[in-house]
Scaffold this active site. Structure first.
Site: not given
Ligand code: NDP
Length: 270
Positions: A14, A65, A102, A130, A151
């Site tokens: 981060s 979150k 966000d 996010a 999913t």
């Molecule tokens: P969550 O853990 O809440 O959600 C993760 C999401 O990513 C789910 O939809 C999950 O799918 C999917 N996912 C995880 N691994 C994989 C994979 N290998 N292949 C495909 N889909 C995958 O995380 P957040 O929503 O909080 O964050 C998501 C991203 O956004 C992160 O990379 C975070 O760093 C980034 N972010 C950046 C911000 C910024 O300010 N730039 C602010 C907020 C977030 P499933 O439902 O199938 O598990």
């Protein structure tokens, strides 16, 4: 001096501590801000300890979150609507206010980059915290939204949670072939894990913009894929990160730092 922190797992990558150190310098308010790697099953325990020991506010990132939403004693309207919290503020030493910055950070960054206009058609990949945070800002400028996710059930749940604000078309990866969008947003953590999402090349056209919420020193794996397939308008989420951090700073200190200035400095430091 007041104390703030970021809670997530992982948090080593981060840039938030550097961003807040710059905010502190430029707004002239001294505060500490540390990244705390939080065990998956110890979110509430770790946050309680931080606030009991005098913490004034915090940010929350992957994967906490939704837990942060449930932990909050009171919610701002935008946190309530998104069902997700990325910012805590301790109020009057009594209760924890949960906010979500966000969405505003995301929309401001798309505007800064010239990646969005009213009524655009947007594909969001992802259904986590996010993704939930960026849906209402896109609806606020009348965009049509399609949601896809590894999913599919999670995408359906997310779409349902927002159905009073607008229609979200849910589609699985295999059925994206015949679709056309103005903007694709990768709101998954796939780039964090170096995993490429199986998108069809037919999504790419001359005018499309692609945005990955994840950020790093180099292009993310998703942005590499976009660039290899001819996309010119692409960006990672560094601008959004600085934007959401700036709005957390506004909540904590009543001052909005200069976002463009800090983006430039952090880019040079990467
Ligand atoms: P969550 O853990 O809440 O959600 C993760 C999401 O990513 C789910 O939809 C999950 O799918 C999917 N996912 C995880 N691994 C994989 C994979 N290998 N292949 C495909 N889909 C995958 O995380 P957040 O929503 O909080 O964050 C998501 C991203 O956004 C992160 O990379 C975070 O760093 C980034 N972010 C950046 C911000 C910024 O300010 N730039 C602010 C907020 C977030 P499933 O439902 O199938 O598990």
């Amino acid at each position: 001096m007041k104390h703030f922190a970021l809670f997530g797992n992982p948090v080593d990558h981060s840039k938030s501590p550097q961003i807040h150190a710059l905010f502190s310098k430029y707004i002239g308010i001294k505060y500490t801000y540390n990244a705390i790697n939080t065990k998956i099953n110890e979110f509430s325990k770790t946050i309680n300890k931080f606030f009991n020991e005098g913490g004034s506010g915090a940010n929350v990132t992957v994967p906490f979150k939704k837990k942060a939403y449930n932990f909050s004693n009171q919610l701002t309207n935008r946190a309530l609507l998104s069902g997700s919290v990325n910012t805590f503020k301790k109020i009057n030493d009594k209760y924890i206010l949960g906010d979500n910055t966000d969405g505003i950070g995301f929309l401001n960054d798309l505007k800064r980059l010239n990646f969005i206009k009213e009524k655009d058609s947007v594909l969001i990949i992802g259904a986590g915290g996010a993704a939930r945070g960026i849906i209402l800002p896109l609806f606020s400028i009348f965009c049509s939204i399609t949601l896809t996710n590894r999913t599919l059930k999670h995408a359906e749940e997310t779409a349902k949670a927002f159905n009073k604000f607008g229609i979200i078309n849910v589609i699985d990866f295999n059925h994206l072939n015949s679709q056309k969008f103005d903007l694709i947003v990768n709101a998954t953590s796939s780039s964090m894990h170096g995993t490429l999402i199986p998108l069809p090349i037919s999504l790419i056209h001359k005018k499309i913009a692609c945005y990955d919420l994840f950020y790093g020193k180099n292009n993310t794996i998703f942005l590499d894929w976009c660039q290899c397939n001819g996309v010119c308008k692409l960006s990672d989420g560094l601008g959004m990160l600085v934007g959401q951090a700036a709005h957390s700073c506004l909540l904590w200190h009543n001052v909005l730092p200069d976002i463009n200035k800090i983006i430039k400095i952090i880019k040079q430091e990467l």
